[in-house]
Design a protein around this motif. Structure first.
Motif, PDB file in Angstrom:
ATOM      1  N   LEU A   5     -10.500   5.387  -2.254  1.00 23.10           N
ATOM      2  CA  LEU A   5     -10.522   3.947  -2.058  1.00 23.10           C
ATOM      3  C   LEU A   5      -9.087   3.527  -1.769  1.00 23.10           C
ATOM      4  CD1 LEU A   5     -12.217   1.367  -2.071  1.00 23.10           C
ATOM      5  CD2 LEU A   5     -11.793   1.199  -4.532  1.00 23.10           C
ATOM      6  N   VAL A   6      -8.868   3.004  -0.566  1.00 18.92           N
ATOM      7  CA  VAL A   6      -7.534   2.721  -0.068  1.00 18.92           C
ATOM      8  C   VAL A   6      -7.345   1.220   0.100  1.00 18.92           C
ATOM      9  CG1 VAL A   6      -5.972   3.065   1.901  1.00 18.92           C
ATOM     10  CG2 VAL A   6      -7.439   4.938   1.137  1.00 18.92           C
ATOM     11  N   VAL A   7      -6.160   0.743  -0.265  1.00 20.54           N
ATOM     12  CA  VAL A   7      -5.804  -0.641   0.002  1.00 20.54           C
ATOM     13  C   VAL A   7      -4.610  -0.680   0.947  1.00 20.54           C
ATOM     14  CG1 VAL A   7      -6.687  -1.503  -2.193  1.00 20.54           C
ATOM     15  CG2 VAL A   7      -4.277  -0.912  -1.997  1.00 20.54           C
ATOM     16  N   ALA A   8      -4.599  -1.719   1.759  1.00 23.92           N
ATOM     17  CA  ALA A   8      -3.426  -2.058   2.559  1.00 23.92           C
ATOM     18  C   ALA A   8      -2.731  -3.172   1.805  1.00 23.92           C
ATOM     19  CB  ALA A   8      -3.847  -2.506   3.953  1.00 23.92           C
ATOM     20  N   ALA A   9      -1.435  -3.034   1.597  1.00 26.24           N
ATOM     21  CA  ALA A   9      -0.712  -4.030   0.807  1.00 26.24           C
ATOM     22  C   ALA A   9       0.628  -4.348   1.456  1.00 26.24           C
ATOM     23  CB  ALA A   9      -0.489  -3.515  -0.612  1.00 26.24           C
ATOM     24  N   VAL A  68       1.725  -1.215   3.676  1.00 25.23           N
ATOM     25  CA  VAL A  68       1.560   0.181   3.290  1.00 25.23           C
ATOM     26  C   VAL A  68       0.118   0.427   2.884  1.00 25.23           C
ATOM     27  CG1 VAL A  68       3.969   0.429   2.536  1.00 25.23           C
ATOM     28  CG2 VAL A  68       2.194  -0.179   0.870  1.00 25.23           C
ATOM     29  N   LEU A  69      -0.300   1.667   3.007  1.00 25.77           N
ATOM     30  CA  LEU A  69      -1.588   2.104   2.467  1.00 25.77           C
ATOM     31  C   LEU A  69      -1.314   2.874   1.192  1.00 25.77           C
ATOM     32  CD1 LEU A  69      -3.498   3.426   5.617  1.00 25.77           C
ATOM     33  CD2 LEU A  69      -3.623   1.164   4.555  1.00 25.77           C
ATOM     34  N   ARG A  70      -2.140   2.613   0.195  1.00 28.23           N
ATOM     35  CA  ARG A  70      -2.048   3.332  -1.075  1.00 28.23           C
ATOM     36  C   ARG A  70      -3.429   3.389  -1.694  1.00 28.23           C
ATOM     37  NH1 ARG A  70      -2.784  -0.377  -4.907  1.00 28.23           N
ATOM     38  NH2 ARG A  70      -1.965  -2.483  -4.674  1.00 28.23           N
ATOM     39  N   ARG A  71      -3.577   4.296  -2.656  1.00 31.41           N
ATOM     40  CA  ARG A  71      -4.839   4.341  -3.417  1.00 31.41           C
ATOM     41  C   ARG A  71      -5.005   3.029  -4.161  1.00 31.41           C
ATOM     42  NH1 ARG A  71      -7.088   9.721  -4.395  1.00 31.41           N
ATOM     43  NH2 ARG A  71      -8.492   8.674  -5.825  1.00 31.41           N
TER      44      ARG A  71
END
Length: 160
Positions: free
Chosen positions: A64-68, A15-18
């Motif tokens: 600023l986005v993270v893939a987790a 998923v992508l999230r802040r």
């Protein structure tokens, strides 16, 4: 992070999230793991990254986005919306700090992240998306070109 809204669901449970401040140690490790970041960044002192994170997080023009996957952060990028006078007052999006964990590269995650970033730039009213890539990062150049990015400018920087 539990409770952090999901921006998008990608493939294979990613998923992508802040980004959240608790992600910082992992984000810095992703930066340091890069061939150029190994010379420019350091995980020894997180204070400058904490200050930068606070400024980015407080600015609505920054994302600023993270893939987790689960609790593991496996990728990141920063999207900045820049208003401008050129191009009839067009907004542009700048994408920076694109990183994918080494063990997940060449599986389509980076491409999915970039497609989402481009769609988000469009949603935010941007007329174009731009990025820079160090001239030594030939694999990254091929990656961006496969996604439709065009080498259109010669870049200049002045270290202060």
């Amino acid at each position: 992070m539990g409770g952090t809204p999901v921006l998008a669901e990608l493939t294979d449970g990613v998923v992508l999230r802040r980004a959240h401040v608790d992600d910082l140690p992992t984000l810095v490790r992703l930066l340091v793991a890069d061939q150029l970041g190994a010379r420019r960044d350091s995980a020894d002192d997180l204070a400058p990254y904490e200050r930068a994170f606070a400024a980015i997080d407080a600015d609505p023009a920054q994302l600023l986005v993270v893939a987790a996957t689960g609790d593991r952060v496996v990728g990141m990028f920063q999207l900045t919306v820049i208003p401008g006078l050129a191009r009839r007052g067009a907004r542009r999006a700048q994408i920076e700090a694109v990183r994918v964990a080494e063990d997940l590269r060449s599986r389509g995650l980076g491409a999915a992240m970039m497609r989402w970033a481009v769609d988000e730039a469009r949603r935010r009213g941007c007329a174009l998306v731009q990025l820079t890539s160090d001239r030594t990062r030939l694999d990254a150049h091929r990656f961006y070109e496969r996604l439709g990015f065009v080498r259109s400018h010669e870049g200049f920087k002045l270290t202060l």
